[in-house]
Design a protein around this motif. Structure first.
Motif, short mmCIF file in Angstrom:
data_model
loop_
_atom_site.label_atom_id
_atom_site.label_comp_id
_atom_site.label_asym_id
_atom_site.label_seq_id
_atom_site.Cartn_x
_atom_site.Cartn_y
_atom_site.Cartn_z
N ASN A 25 0.83 -1.22 0.00
CA ASN A 25 0.00 0.00 0.00
C ASN A 25 0.86 1.26 0.00
OD1 ASN A 25 -2.06 -1.81 0.09
ND2 ASN A 25 -2.71 -1.37 2.18
N GLU A 27 1.84 3.35 -2.19
CA GLU A 27 1.37 4.54 -2.91
C GLU A 27 0.25 5.25 -2.13
OE1 GLU A 27 0.34 3.63 -7.02
OE2 GLU A 27 -0.77 5.53 -7.04
N GLU A 28 -0.71 4.45 -1.64
CA GLU A 28 -1.81 5.02 -0.83
C GLU A 28 -1.24 5.74 0.39
OE1 GLU A 28 -5.51 4.43 -0.65
OE2 GLU A 28 -5.17 4.21 -2.81
N THR A 30 1.79 7.01 0.87
CA THR A 30 2.49 8.25 0.51
C THR A 30 1.48 9.37 0.24
OG1 THR A 30 4.23 6.93 -0.49
CG2 THR A 30 4.20 9.25 -1.09
N ARG A 31 0.37 9.04 -0.41
CA ARG A 31 -0.65 10.07 -0.67
C ARG A 31 -1.24 10.58 0.64
NH1 ARG A 31 -4.89 7.28 -3.84
NH2 ARG A 31 -6.00 9.26 -3.74
N ARG A 32 -1.29 9.71 1.65
CA ARG A 32 -1.86 10.15 2.93
C ARG A 32 -0.87 10.97 3.75
NH1 ARG A 32 -5.09 4.97 2.95
NH2 ARG A 32 -7.23 5.75 3.10
N GLY A 34 2.10 12.42 2.60
CA GLY A 34 2.75 13.54 1.91
C GLY A 34 4.21 13.24 1.63
N ARG A 35 4.71 12.12 2.10
CA ARG A 35 6.05 11.63 1.74
C ARG A 35 6.08 10.12 1.95
NH1 ARG A 35 10.06 13.50 6.59
NH2 ARG A 35 8.49 14.11 8.11
N SER A 36 7.10 9.49 1.40
CA SER A 36 7.08 8.03 1.45
C SER A 36 7.63 7.51 2.79
CB SER A 36 7.86 7.44 0.28
OG SER A 36 9.19 7.89 0.35
N ARG A 317 3.32 11.61 10.43
CA ARG A 317 2.64 12.90 10.23
C ARG A 317 2.99 13.93 11.30
NH1 ARG A 317 -3.22 10.21 9.13
NH2 ARG A 317 -3.34 10.50 6.87
#
Ligand SMILES: NC(=O)C1=CN([C@@H]2O[C@H](COP(=O)(O)OP(=O)(O)OC[C@H]3O[C@@H](n4cnc5c(N)ncnc54)[C@H](O)[C@@H]3O)[C@@H](O)[C@H]2O)C=CC1
Ligand SMILES: N[C@@H](CC=O)C(=O)O
Ligand code: NA
Length: 433
Positions: A25, A27-28, A30-32, A34-36, A317
């Motif tokens: 997951n 990619e999901e 990282t989208r949440r 804001g970085r990997s 986060r």
């Protein structure tokens, strides 16, 4: 932005589940965030077929992970309270944030660990430690933070609930079901922790702390497991309209906190009574919100990994947040914990289901009801049945709510009667309203 780097210690059921979620997951996530979030290193005694470790920096010494200067977050997924404690304290000392699934560690050493984490300004996150995949820590600590919590009650051990469900619905032998729970990765390394209620007591200790703002007090949690429940108890309970569930119950009273883990009769009409197999569910009653119920898988690699990685995301986060403005470890500010006493079990109040073998002759029932009445215990219902080929018959009594101390006194007197064979089976009854 720079990636957040994690180190995974332990690649068993939960470690491999967490590893695969982070990978699959990515990619999901990282989208949440804001970085990997990247896996910088894995500490494992051996590789795990469930994980593709190609290109991964693997060490056989988990202390390499906490010493690795590249790593921001250490995931402690080895279990136990000795090496795991050293590992977590060392990680904190080295300025790393920690995510753990280890309820034994948090319940028994959390006060020390959180104090050290606060001193060092790092986070220790433990969502996976209670009820596997259910976000119950977040629910109580954040979602219900406006409430004064009155009580909570939950099915918080997946293995125990799986065993009870398979035994009562399919009549399977205890040892077979336990072996299956172990094969599925649900059970603790020492499965007596599941069967004798210790694992549930660890979890209840944590839930009570974040619900009431009290220090972790595992040693004061009253603990009974499922091993003494018989098929006859389950059958009688069913006839009376109840299910037997292993519950953790924490309740605030005028005298202090009830903190107890034991098999419990609950009405079949309750949602909790219909939580079966490895599923867990926790009811929390807040003064503003009323009763709430959170439900989901209580064990297993992917469900538990779901909570582990949610914690990793939470930490990622808030990495740069001022430590004083983060959600406190135990939900309340560390200098505002309350010294409300945890009540001894004799002080709790409950209804009771009593199952005993009595001689089938005149006067026995009258003696028993007289003892109950003398101890201030009133009877709600009573079942007496024939038992083929035996002079002894089962007698089941359901009582109204009474103090445990009175019930102890009554049971001692009943067991001393010459017309009673063996011990009185006592199971507490809860109405959860
Ligand atoms: N299995 C489950 O469904 C759940 C487990 N937990 C908790 O998660 C933690 C891990 O549990 P599982 O993954 O089930 O156990 P597991 O036994 O499957 O995995 C633990 C792994 O850590 C490794 N390990 C232990 N000591 C080590 C050391 N010194 N160096 C390197 N590797 C070491 C073991 O070889 C094993 O691969 C425990 O604290 C458990 O209570 C929490 C929620 C659910
Ligand atoms: N052994 C535990 C694992 C999750 O906490 C359980 O069965 O609930
Ligand atoms: Na959880």
């Amino acid at each position: 932005m720079k990636p957040v780097k994690v180190g995974i210690c332990g690649l068993g059921t939960v470690g491999s589940g967490s590893f695969n979620i982070l990978r699959n997951n990515a990619e999901e996530i990282t989208r949440r965030v804001g970085r990997s979030i990247v896996i910088e290193q894995v500490g494992a005694r051996r590789d795990n077929d469930m994980c593709d470790l190609t290109g991964v920096n693997v060490t056989r010494d988990i202390f390499d992970v906490v010493a690795n200067p590249e790593i921001d977050i250490v995931m402690e997924l080895i279990g136990g309270t000795t090496i795991a404690k050293d590992l977590v304290l060392q990680a904190i000392e080295n300025g790393k944030h920690v995510v753990t699934a280890n309820k034994a560690l948090i319940a028994e050493h959390g006060n020390e660990i959180f104090a050290k984490a606060q001193e060092k300004g790092v986070m220790v996150a433990f969502e996976a430690a209670v009820a596997g995949g259910i976000p119950i820590i977040k629910t109580i600590r954040e979602g219900l933070s406006a409430n004064r919590i009155d009580w909570l009650a939950g099915i918080i051990n997946g293995t125990g609930n799986f065993i009870m469900t398979e035994m009562s619905e399919k009549n399977r032998p205890f040892s077979d079901v336990l072996a299956e729970a172990q094969a599925l990765g649900y059970a603790e390394a020492d499965p007596t922790f599941d069967v004798e209620g210790i694992d549930a007591a660890h979890k209840l200790t944590i839930l009570a702390s974040i619900a009431f703002g009290i220090p972790l007090q595992f040693e004061k949690t009253y603990t009974e497991g499922i091993s003494k429940i018989t098929a006859e108890d389950v059958g009688f309970a069913k006839d009376l309209g109840y299910s037997i569930k292993h519950l953790g119950i924490a309740r605030r009273t005028d005298q202090g906190i009830e903190l107890r883990v034991h098999p419990t009769l609950i009405s079949k009409k309750q949602l909790l009574a219909n939580v079966n197999g490895v599923m867990n569910a926790v009811m929390v009653k807040g003064d503003a919100v009323g009763p709430t119920l959170t439900y989901g898988a209580g064990a297993g690699g992917l469900p538990t990994g779901s909570s582990v990685i949610a914690d990793v995301i939470d930490v990622a986060r808030t990495l740069t947040a001022d430590p004083d403005n983060r959600v406190p470890h135990l939900a309340f500010q560390a200098n505002s914990l309350s010294d409300l006493p945890v009540l001894p079990v004799e002080e709790i109040e409950s209804g009771y289901f009593l199952n005993m073998s009595i001689e089938d002759k005149a006067g026995v029932l009258a003696n028993i009801t007289q003892i109950l009445s003398k101890n201030g215990i009133s009877i709600e219902s009573l079942i007496q049945r024939e038992r083929e080929g035996s002079d002894l018959v089962p007698l089941v009594v359901m009582t109204h709510i009474v103090k445990e101390r009175n019930m102890n006194a009554a049971i001692t007197e009943i067991e001393a009667l010459s017309d009673i064979s063996g011990k009185v089976q006592r199971i507490r009854v809860e109405h959860l309203a």
